[in-house]
Design an enzyme around this catalytic site. Sequence first.
Site, PDB file in Angstrom:
ATOM      1  N   GLY B  36      22.671  -1.536 -15.613  1.00  0.00           N
ATOM      2  CA  GLY B  36      23.729  -2.158 -16.902  1.00  0.00           C
ATOM      3  C   GLY B  36      23.091  -3.113 -17.628  1.00  0.00           C
ATOM      4  O   GLY B  36      23.841  -4.125 -18.458  1.00  0.00           O
ATOM      5  N   SER B  38      22.757  -2.068 -21.181  1.00  0.00           N
ATOM      6  CA  SER B  38      23.896  -2.149 -22.455  1.00  0.00           C
ATOM      7  C   SER B  38      25.006  -2.766 -22.548  1.00  0.00           C
ATOM      8  O   SER B  38      25.678  -3.510 -23.398  1.00  0.00           O
ATOM      9  CB  SER B  38      23.789  -0.412 -22.449  1.00  0.00           C
ATOM     10  N   THR B 111      16.120  -2.531 -25.753  1.00  0.00           N
ATOM     11  CA  THR B 111      14.752  -1.478 -25.744  1.00  0.00           C
ATOM     12  C   THR B 111      15.101  -0.699 -24.055  1.00  0.00           C
ATOM     13  O   THR B 111      15.327  -0.713 -23.658  1.00  0.00           O
ATOM     14  CB  THR B 111      13.444  -2.323 -25.622  1.00  0.00           C
ATOM     15  N   ASN B 165      22.070  -8.114 -11.581  1.00  0.00           N
ATOM     16  CA  ASN B 165      23.287  -7.915 -12.083  1.00  0.00           C
ATOM     17  C   ASN B 165      23.856  -6.615 -10.934  1.00  0.00           C
ATOM     18  O   ASN B 165      23.869  -6.984  -9.884  1.00  0.00           O
ATOM     19  CB  ASN B 165      23.174  -6.606 -13.135  1.00  0.00           C
ATOM     20  N   GLY B 468     -29.551  -1.568  -3.755  1.00  0.00           N
ATOM     21  CA  GLY B 468     -29.186  -0.634  -2.149  1.00  0.00           C
ATOM     22  C   GLY B 468     -27.814  -0.458  -2.013  1.00  0.00           C
ATOM     23  O   GLY B 468     -26.953  -1.903  -2.779  1.00  0.00           O
ATOM     24  N   SER B 470     -24.890  -1.796   0.640  1.00  0.00           N
ATOM     25  CA  SER B 470     -23.947  -2.791   0.774  1.00  0.00           C
ATOM     26  C   SER B 470     -24.821  -2.717   2.651  1.00  0.00           C
ATOM     27  O   SER B 470     -24.396  -2.222   3.391  1.00  0.00           O
ATOM     28  CB  SER B 470     -22.652  -3.593   1.183  1.00  0.00           C
ATOM     29  N   GLY B 471     -25.525  -4.094   2.820  1.00  0.00           N
ATOM     30  CA  GLY B 471     -25.746  -4.143   3.895  1.00  0.00           C
ATOM     31  C   GLY B 471     -26.971  -2.759   4.532  1.00  0.00           C
ATOM     32  O   GLY B 471     -27.634  -2.927   5.524  1.00  0.00           O
ATOM     33  N   SER B 542     -25.926  -3.227  -7.270  1.00  0.00           N
ATOM     34  CA  SER B 542     -25.927  -2.926  -8.811  1.00  0.00           C
ATOM     35  C   SER B 542     -25.820  -0.866  -8.811  1.00  0.00           C
ATOM     36  O   SER B 542     -27.201  -0.478  -8.989  1.00  0.00           O
ATOM     37  CB  SER B 542     -26.991  -3.326  -9.306  1.00  0.00           C
TER      38      SER B 542
END
Lengths: 300, 636
Positions: B36, B38, B111, B165, B468, B470-471, B542
């Site tokens: 709503g 406009s 817009t 609204n 390497g 993780s873990g 890494s």
Amino acid sequence: MTTLTHLQRLEAESIHIMREVVAETDRPVMLYSIGKDSAVMLHVARKAFHPAPPPFPLLHVDTTWKFREMYAARDRLAAEPGIELLIYRNPEAVELGINPFTHGSAVHTDLWKTQGLKKALDRFGFDVAFGGARRDEERSRAKERVFSFRTAQHHWDPKNQRPELWNLYNTRKHKGQSIRVFPLSNWTELDVWQYIHLEKIPIVSLYYAKERPVVERDGALIMVDDERMPLAPGERPALKRVRFRTLGCYPLTGAIESSADSLPAIIREMLAARTSERQGRVIDRDGAASMEKKKQEGYF
Amino acid sequence: MTGAADSMPQDVADYLSAQQRKRLLRFITCGSVDDGKSSLIGRLLYEAKTLLEDQLAVLADESRRIGTTGGELDFALLLDGLSAEREQGITIDVAYRFFATERRKFIVADTPGHEQYTRNMVTGASTADAAVILVDARKGVLIQTRRHSFIASLLGIRHVALAINKMDLIAYSQERFTQLCREYRAFAESIGLVEVTCLPISALQGDNVTVASERTPWFDGPTLLEFLETVQIDEDRLQRAPLRLPIQWVNRPSQDFRGFAGQVASGVLRRGDAVRIGPAGTQSVVTRIVTRDGDLEQAVAGQSVTVCLREEIDVSRGDVLSHPDSAPAAADEFEATVVWMHEQPMLRGRSYLMKIGAKTVTATVMPLKYKINVNTLEHLAATRLDLNEIGVCDLELDRAVAFDPYAQNRATGAFILIDRVTNYTVGAGMLRFALRRSQNVHWQATDVDQAGRARLNGHQPCVLWFTGLSGAGKSTIANLLEKRLHALGQHTYLLDGDNVRHGLNKDLGFTDADRVENIRRVAEVAKLMLDAGLIVLVSFISPFRNERRMARSLVGDAEFLEVFIDTPLALAERRDVKGLYQKARQGQLKNFTGIDSPYETPENPEIRIDTTSVGADEAALEILRELQRRGIVAGE
């Protein structure tokens, strides 16, 4: 803290736009229609470049059918120091003797104004033309950019406009393209009148009410400004106290009955007014989307 | 401007003097057709008596023919400016509307809400002081509400009204309203929008639009119009900001006059002020502030003026005047947020014209850091930006410009990108900060060097880069190794991935782009420590070869030892010391290496530790021996 009023902000924005054009483009021109918007635009231009005069000429695309008083005002302006005013009349329209009575308002406007403007810009090689149009005037204007691009054929493509962000205007164009720039885009009709009042800008007295000879045509009051106006047998112009909210070719410009003979009175009338200024323009009634169509074809 | 005092009726005199004090607010309305929007703007125009008889007549006629409100005035039609869109029932662009009340004049940017939305909303928001964001009370805070709010915040809009609204369709429920407000405020705060005003309205019925509604007696806040009449205008804040005057044009009508014309972007300029001209850094004093209405003692943000300087110094279009003690930085490399506005994508390595203030330079796009999903606000890895996408990237300019971060100053931090071939405005951007590499940072020569420090330490420095899964055991092994080196009297430092993310890199996430930045920063720190003469142990997953290569080239091949802690995924996942694999499998952790983000195995590591065959202690010893073999640490 100094606070700027809305008119000061509008003026500063318009100055910024004009300076951008002068700094970034080759051959700008300011279209001068002798109306109140042109008067405001020129006034702002003088401020923008002070103490130098505006570094571009004015261009009046003439139709030979303006009010006599408009021609007098134009010629007075042309005589002022620092003003270079060019006048262009489309030779084709001159040759064909185009007029609104025998050719109708559509053909008249197209040949004198739309084609006339295109030819004038091409003839003088102007790549940018300032116009006094405002976004509040008409619905299709509300979406037009401040910098509005035209193809080499002077066509406007509303669906392919460049986004305009912040106050960063992209003035780059291809060879043959030209730009219409509307520095007063964000002004309203009321802003224009207030500004004229505050800045004491001279305007053509047709805007003030006075007894003038008019005839009624299709519900509009048309002023009989010279002997070229054909009258029906037995038709006699009546003297009425009228003024004009907008100025153009006299046979196409409707007057309103009014007693407002000063700026404050005009502003008071405006505040009470319940019709928009374009209502007096016969060309706008040619079709629901007539202005948009005209613009796509190259009308300013 | 000065007022005229002709004789005039008192009412007009009062009116004009009120007009003189009237100020200007620019705002944007956001929401889809269904919300709503406009209708709301149409109602504001209608109630502000901006609509005139002939316009109303056209509107009434069109409402009957193509309206969607059963013959009632359909305000939405008023705003659909172009005939093409009137036929299709959609709006295609940004439209500007004007109305005024006793207190202010308003410019509304309207817009549309379809797929071109981002581009158009960014355009409308770029000049707005405030935003009115509409939601349908029945639907609540939707993805698009978040998108609108994010864009408003990104474009530097500080004041937002959430207009809830269609309250009439939920029987003006206070409970629902309060719930929506709470929900929205929590979200708004998370994206930096603090000034939020929530309003219960009905655009259709007119509740709380211009008049306080009797149907919401529980609501004691402002109407929408009161909000618009009182919300802060950005210009007030700008006046308190440091002075910035971008020079647009040099006015030189004769030998006697040389003025510099521009619009004051922020701050206050006074006659007699000492000023600095950026980016060159020259200084002068303001002798005159020239206008056609007479010289000014001072000019404030928003005013267009012409300035004369005491010295005959070189000032040209694009330079920025400031006060010497609060001058903008100058740089030629930036990190920036870019909104893409064209069908042809923004590509890395491509150069565009960049207009910033009154200056146009060439900008080359460096690798994209990430793009932002405007619906979820997630950061995603990206190599290009497509139409309506928003991303963060580095830009390299062909020369330095004076600038401020956009968050501090919209006028000196905003830019557009222009395609050199099509001349189209293809992007809009906001500068975040200048990059370290910028040419204005010069190297300072020092006398004590790396070799000198190494002599004093009694060992060579190096960087051991543990990579390497993780873990895999990286940190455990690195820790054991550091203990051994320390015991041998070696100067060491252990940079651990998790630890660095608590401080230096706490702003980074786990997207591909953030991982790249994570590694870049750590490599830079390792390099400094190497220069200080330390044996630097870096323990980072890494996962990407490219980034390990970058780290190697930053540090220098000779002093960089890549240590691959080779543990199969199945084994690492079975150990799962931190419980991360489980979370990743459950989808609670995104972009987890090995699960939904790749690990690229090193091709030629200097040292490879196979943890399926050696224990952690043994591995540390193995690496120590390698250091001794290489002559970095003295042999036994």
